[in-house]
Design a protein around this motif. Structure first.
Motif, PDB file in Angstrom:
ATOM      1  N   ARG A  89       0.825  -1.197   0.000  1.00  0.00           N
ATOM      2  CA  ARG A  89       0.000   0.000   0.000  1.00  0.00           C
ATOM      3  C   ARG A  89       0.865   1.256   0.000  1.00  0.00           C
ATOM      4  NH1 ARG A  89      -2.429  -3.308   3.963  1.00  0.00           N
ATOM      5  NH2 ARG A  89      -1.324  -2.152   5.576  1.00  0.00           N
ATOM      6  N   LYS A  90       0.262   2.360  -0.393  1.00  0.00           N
ATOM      7  CA  LYS A  90       0.962   3.644  -0.403  1.00  0.00           C
ATOM      8  C   LYS A  90       1.438   3.999   1.009  1.00  0.00           C
ATOM      9  CE  LYS A  90       0.292   8.527  -1.555  1.00  0.00           C
ATOM     10  NZ  LYS A  90      -0.674   9.539  -2.077  1.00  0.00           N
ATOM     11  N   GLY A  91       2.740   4.281   1.135  1.00  0.00           N
ATOM     12  CA  GLY A  91       3.306   4.697   2.410  1.00  0.00           C
ATOM     13  C   GLY A  91       3.452   3.600   3.440  1.00  0.00           C
ATOM     14  N   GLU A  92       3.148   2.360   3.089  1.00  0.00           N
ATOM     15  CA  GLU A  92       3.200   1.259   4.058  1.00  0.00           C
ATOM     16  C   GLU A  92       4.639   0.951   4.469  1.00  0.00           C
ATOM     17  OE1 GLU A  92       1.688  -3.404   4.534  1.00  0.00           O
ATOM     18  OE2 GLU A  92       1.424  -2.343   2.642  1.00  0.00           O
ATOM     19  N   LYS A  93       4.841   0.668   5.740  1.00  0.00           N
ATOM     20  CA  LYS A  93       6.134   0.174   6.220  1.00  0.00           C
ATOM     21  C   LYS A  93       6.093  -1.348   6.176  1.00  0.00           C
ATOM     22  CE  LYS A  93       8.356   2.155   9.643  1.00  0.00           C
ATOM     23  NZ  LYS A  93       8.800   2.567  11.005  1.00  0.00           N
ATOM     24  N   VAL A  94       7.025  -1.944   5.440  1.00  0.00           N
ATOM     25  CA  VAL A  94       6.966  -3.378   5.172  1.00  0.00           C
ATOM     26  C   VAL A  94       8.281  -4.058   5.544  1.00  0.00           C
ATOM     27  CG1 VAL A  94       5.290  -3.063   3.321  1.00  0.00           C
ATOM     28  CG2 VAL A  94       7.735  -3.075   2.783  1.00  0.00           C
ATOM     29  N   GLY A  95       8.266  -5.380   5.464  1.00  0.00           N
ATOM     30  CA  GLY A  95       9.435  -6.175   5.799  1.00  0.00           C
ATOM     31  C   GLY A  95      10.446  -6.236   4.664  1.00  0.00           C
ATOM     32  N   VAL A  96      11.637  -6.722   4.974  1.00  0.00           N
ATOM     33  CA  VAL A  96      12.743  -6.741   4.016  1.00  0.00           C
ATOM     34  C   VAL A  96      12.532  -7.728   2.871  1.00  0.00           C
ATOM     35  CG1 VAL A  96      14.462  -5.918   5.673  1.00  0.00           C
ATOM     36  CG2 VAL A  96      14.024  -8.384   5.466  1.00  0.00           C
ATOM     37  N   GLY A  97      11.563  -8.620   3.006  1.00  0.00           N
ATOM     38  CA  GLY A  97      11.288  -9.576   1.932  1.00  0.00           C
ATOM     39  C   GLY A  97      10.160  -9.162   1.021  1.00  0.00           C
ATOM     40  N   VAL A 120       2.418   3.644 -23.802  1.00  0.00           N
ATOM     41  CA  VAL A 120       3.022   2.328 -24.055  1.00  0.00           C
ATOM     42  C   VAL A 120       1.985   1.421 -24.725  1.00  0.00           C
ATOM     43  CG1 VAL A 120       3.990   0.254 -23.002  1.00  0.00           C
ATOM     44  CG2 VAL A 120       4.645   2.509 -22.149  1.00  0.00           C
ATOM     45  N   LYS A 121       2.360   0.847 -25.853  1.00  0.00           N
ATOM     46  CA  LYS A 121       1.451  -0.042 -26.573  1.00  0.00           C
ATOM     47  C   LYS A 121       1.611  -1.459 -26.053  1.00  0.00           C
ATOM     48  CE  LYS A 121       0.003  -1.317 -31.253  1.00  0.00           C
ATOM     49  NZ  LYS A 121       0.286  -1.192 -32.709  1.00  0.00           N
ATOM     50  N   SER A 122       0.549  -1.987 -25.475  1.00  0.00           N
ATOM     51  CA  SER A 122       0.629  -3.322 -24.871  1.00  0.00           C
ATOM     52  C   SER A 122      -0.059  -4.391 -25.704  1.00  0.00           C
ATOM     53  CB  SER A 122       0.003  -3.304 -23.476  1.00  0.00           C
ATOM     54  OG  SER A 122      -1.390  -3.018 -23.558  1.00  0.00           O
ATOM     55  N   GLY A 123      -0.718  -3.982 -26.775  1.00  0.00           N
ATOM     56  CA  GLY A 123      -1.423  -4.910 -27.640  1.00  0.00           C
ATOM     57  C   GLY A 123      -2.054  -4.140 -28.781  1.00  0.00           C
ATOM     58  N   LYS A 124      -2.737  -4.823 -29.670  1.00  0.00           N
ATOM     59  CA  LYS A 124      -3.353  -4.178 -30.819  1.00  0.00           C
ATOM     60  C   LYS A 124      -4.368  -3.126 -30.372  1.00  0.00           C
ATOM     61  CE  LYS A 124      -5.681  -5.175 -35.198  1.00  0.00           C
ATOM     62  NZ  LYS A 124      -6.252  -6.244 -36.069  1.00  0.00           N
ATOM     63  N   GLY A 125      -4.073  -1.871 -30.670  1.00  0.00           N
ATOM     64  CA  GLY A 125      -4.974  -0.781 -30.311  1.00  0.00           C
ATOM     65  C   GLY A 125      -5.072  -0.513 -28.827  1.00  0.00           C
ATOM     66  N   THR A 126      -4.198  -1.140 -28.035  1.00  0.00           N
ATOM     67  CA  THR A 126      -4.261  -1.014 -26.579  1.00  0.00           C
ATOM     68  C   THR A 126      -3.062  -0.229 -26.069  1.00  0.00           C
ATOM     69  OG1 THR A 126      -5.379  -3.156 -26.429  1.00  0.00           O
ATOM     70  CG2 THR A 126      -4.442  -2.264 -24.408  1.00  0.00           C
ATOM     71  N   TYR A 127      -3.345   0.818 -25.293  1.00  0.00           N
ATOM     72  CA  TYR A 127      -2.285   1.683 -24.779  1.00  0.00           C
ATOM     73  C   TYR A 127      -2.479   1.970 -23.291  1.00  0.00           C
ATOM     74  CZ  TYR A 127      -1.001   2.894 -29.605  1.00  0.00           C
ATOM     75  OH  TYR A 127      -0.578   2.845 -30.909  1.00  0.00           O
ATOM     76  N   GLY A 128      -1.366   2.141 -22.602  1.00  0.00           N
ATOM     77  CA  GLY A 128      -1.431   2.719 -21.269  1.00  0.00           C
ATOM     78  C   GLY A 128      -1.823   4.181 -21.396  1.00  0.00           C
ATOM     79  N   THR A 129      -2.674   4.652 -20.518  1.00  0.00           N
ATOM     80  CA  THR A 129      -3.183   6.019 -20.649  1.00  0.00           C
ATOM     81  C   THR A 129      -2.671   6.961 -19.568  1.00  0.00           C
ATOM     82  OG1 THR A 129      -5.180   5.394 -19.415  1.00  0.00           O
ATOM     83  CG2 THR A 129      -5.284   5.270 -21.822  1.00  0.00           C
ATOM     84  N   LYS A 130      -2.025   6.409 -18.537  1.00  0.00           N
ATOM     85  CA  LYS A 130      -1.485   7.294 -17.504  1.00  0.00           C
ATOM     86  C   LYS A 130      -0.345   6.615 -16.767  1.00  0.00           C
ATOM     87  CE  LYS A 130      -4.858   5.981 -13.920  1.00  0.00           C
ATOM     88  NZ  LYS A 130      -5.884   6.488 -12.976  1.00  0.00           N
ATOM     89  N   ASP A 131       0.517   7.445 -16.186  1.00  0.00           N
ATOM     90  CA  ASP A 131       1.607   6.951 -15.349  1.00  0.00           C
ATOM     91  C   ASP A 131       1.091   6.732 -13.935  1.00  0.00           C
ATOM     92  OD1 ASP A 131       3.212   7.299 -17.556  1.00  0.00           O
ATOM     93  OD2 ASP A 131       4.001   9.234 -16.888  1.00  0.00           O
ATOM     94  N   VAL A 132       1.674   5.742 -13.258  1.00  0.00           N
ATOM     95  CA  VAL A 132       1.263   5.407 -11.893  1.00  0.00           C
ATOM     96  C   VAL A 132       2.503   5.260 -11.032  1.00  0.00           C
ATOM     97  CG1 VAL A 132       0.045   3.747 -10.430  1.00  0.00           C
ATOM     98  CG2 VAL A 132      -0.798   4.223 -12.735  1.00  0.00           C
ATOM     99  N   GLY A 133       2.446   5.722  -9.795  1.00  0.00           N
ATOM    100  CA  GLY A 133       3.575   5.587  -8.880  1.00  0.00           C
ATOM    101  C   GLY A 133       3.147   5.108  -7.509  1.00  0.00           C
ATOM    102  N   ARG A 134       4.092   4.557  -6.776  1.00  0.00           N
ATOM    103  CA  ARG A 134       3.811   4.083  -5.419  1.00  0.00           C
ATOM    104  C   ARG A 134       5.104   4.155  -4.603  1.00  0.00           C
ATOM    105  NH1 ARG A 134      -0.135   0.710  -3.558  1.00  0.00           N
ATOM    106  NH2 ARG A 134      -1.356   2.195  -4.763  1.00  0.00           N
ATOM    107  N   ASP A 135       5.049   4.821  -3.470  1.00  0.00           N
ATOM    108  CA  ASP A 135       6.182   4.891  -2.539  1.00  0.00           C
ATOM    109  C   ASP A 135       5.844   4.115  -1.274  1.00  0.00           C
ATOM    110  OD1 ASP A 135       7.550   6.540  -4.269  1.00  0.00           O
ATOM    111  OD2 ASP A 135       6.916   8.387  -3.303  1.00  0.00           O
ATOM    112  N   PHE A 136       6.826   3.398  -0.736  1.00  0.00           N
ATOM    113  CA  PHE A 136       6.645   2.706   0.539  1.00  0.00           C
ATOM    114  C   PHE A 136       7.984   2.645   1.249  1.00  0.00           C
ATOM    115  CE2 PHE A 136       7.447  -0.455  -2.726  1.00  0.00           C
ATOM    116  CZ  PHE A 136       8.343  -1.339  -2.163  1.00  0.00           C
ATOM    117  N   ARG A 137       7.980   2.173   2.484  1.00  0.00           N
ATOM    118  CA  ARG A 137       9.204   2.142   3.273  1.00  0.00           C
ATOM    119  C   ARG A 137       9.505   0.722   3.742  1.00  0.00           C
ATOM    120  NH1 ARG A 137      11.775   6.446   4.294  1.00  0.00           N
ATOM    121  NH2 ARG A 137      13.042   5.340   5.822  1.00  0.00           N
ATOM    122  N   ILE A 138      10.789   0.407   3.765  1.00  0.00           N
ATOM    123  CA  ILE A 138      11.259  -0.838   4.372  1.00  0.00           C
ATOM    124  C   ILE A 138      11.592  -0.520   5.830  1.00  0.00           C
ATOM    125  CG2 ILE A 138      12.923  -2.710   4.269  1.00  0.00           C
ATOM    126  CD1 ILE A 138      11.214  -2.479   1.760  1.00  0.00           C
TER     127      ILE A 138
END
Length: 408
Positions: A142-150, A216-234
């Motif tokens: 999840r966004k901003g989640e503190k997680v384990g090293v694995g 980014v073209k991922s298939g015939k006539g199929t494109y990614g329409t937006k950028d997505v990001g996620r930050d979290f902490r170890i």
């Protein structure tokens, strides 16, 4: 293309002419400064025909002849595009990233000659519309989640990805402290990143995931329409080591032993299709979530909880930390304290004294390694988040690009 050219220094009697290329590789390219004074550079923007929709995956190319590019800016209605493109080492060309479909962009380029003469070109570029959209529907953690090293990074898409190489190239993982990892496609809709076997994330650092999918073209006539990001902490390094033979659990924090307690693991004795389902699995598990309480019943093995004669049960279990998809938990079990440290009596879970189970429940993050040894039943790589059970060579080959990734 709508384009304007401005020469930095004019010479009387010299005509500045803007034309469109009409042959060879210059088809659909806008050419600026073609008949400008001799010392002024020529700038070309491709594609340059405003009546032809640009391919989102192709982007925009800007070239300079008779000089070098000083600056190229790509903008749309929300302002300049960050990390819009890459300049060549000799500064004579610039290539944009993939472009958001069905969008109008403004391109501005400035070039300078060795004599200091400048040419500026502005152009409008419109991209084709996506017939189908590729989107990310879920990211773990999840966004901003503190997680384990694995902790793995799991990315789920809304549809099948045909061109996995193109999509994987758009996925970036960065960490404050370098790690070696790789992507693995578990299905056409889901890809997972994890660190190399025998190593985990360095503790106490920030990790960022970015999917630069717009265009980014991922298939015939199929494109990614937006950028997505996620930050979290170890968080701190939490590793729990459990021996079903010694019937003991030992917890380590940042390499130092911080607690140990007696346990009772799976008793065995229920073989289905050659697998003893009452044995705790041996291998590198990762903690997946917490339940307080967890409701555990015999329904998972096809036995009605009321059918006591055939092993039916329904129990409300406090302080339960899940470590697999096959129903294994590290949890509190007051009724088996007599066996903990002495005898394995569970249906596969790791029974612990109430005070120790409560401590582990509060101490652990999602993604903490739980390394279990001593059982004849091996943990499968796809049972929960047990991806470290797969060899590193095979994991790397499971990526579309068949390559390792350094995250520093």
């Amino acid at each position: 293309m709508s384009a304007r050219v401005r020469a930095g220094t004019a010479v009387t009697g010299v005509l500045i002419l803007l034309t469109a290329g009409c042959s060879g590789d210059e088809k659909n390219a806008g050419v600026a400064g073609e008949q400008a004074e001799a010392a002024a550079p020529q700038v070309t923007i491709d594609p340059g025909d405003g009546n032809v929709k640009a391919l989102p995956e192709a982007g925009v190319t800007v070239k300079a002849a008779g000089g070098t590019l000083q600056k190229v800016t790509l903008s749309w209605k929300n302002g300049p595009v960050s990390d819009a493109g890459t300049m060549s080492a000799d500064k004579t060309s610039w290539k944009s990233r993939t472009l958001k479909p069905d969008t109008e962009f403004q391109v501005s380029a400035v070039a300078v000659s060795p004599e200091g003469k400048t040419t500026t070109v502005d152009a409008k570029i419109a991209t084709q519309k996506a017939k189908q959209k590729l989107e990310i529907t879920d990211i773990v953690p999840r966004k901003g989640e503190k997680v384990g090293v694995g902790m793995p990074i799991t990315v789920t898409f809304n549809r099948e990805v045909d061109d996995k190489k193109a999509v994987e190239r758009a996925l970036q993982v960065k960490s404050s402290k370098p790690a070696t990892g790789a992507w693995y496609w578990v299905s056409d809709e889901q890809v997972i990143f994890r660190t190399k076997n025998g190593s985990y994330w360095e503790p106490n650092q920030k990790v960022s995931f970015d999917a630069d999918l717009a265009g980014v073209k991922s298939g015939k006539g199929t494109y990614g329409t937006k950028d997505v990001g996620r930050d979290f902490r170890i968080g701190d390094s939490h590793i729990l080591k459990i021996s079903t033979k010694k019937k003991k659990a030992v917890a380590y924090e940042n390499g130092e032993k911080v607690r140990s307690w007696p346990i009772s693991a799976g008793k065995g004795g229920r073989v289905v299709n050659g697998v003893d389902t009452f044995l705790t699995t041996s291998g590198v598990h990762l903690t997946m979530g917490k339940e307080n309480p967890a409701i555990m019943t015999s329904e998972w093995m096809g036995v009605d909880p009321k059918d006591k004669a055939n092993g039916g049960y329904r129990e409300v279990i406090p302080y339960a930390v899940r470590i697999s998809n096959s129903g294994e938990y590290v949890h509190s079990m007051a009724s088996t304290v007599w066996a903990q440290g002495e005898q394995n009596v569970s249906h596969g879970c790791v029974n612990s004294p109430p005070k120790d189970a409560r401590w582990f429940y509060k101490w652990s993050y999602r993604g903490d390694p739980v390394v279990i040894t001593g059982s004849k039943r091996e943990l499968q790589w796809n049972n929960g988040w047990s991806y470290h059970q797969m060899s590193w060579e095979k994991w790397v080959k499971g990526g579309a690009l068949n390559r390792t990734v350094t995250t520093g």
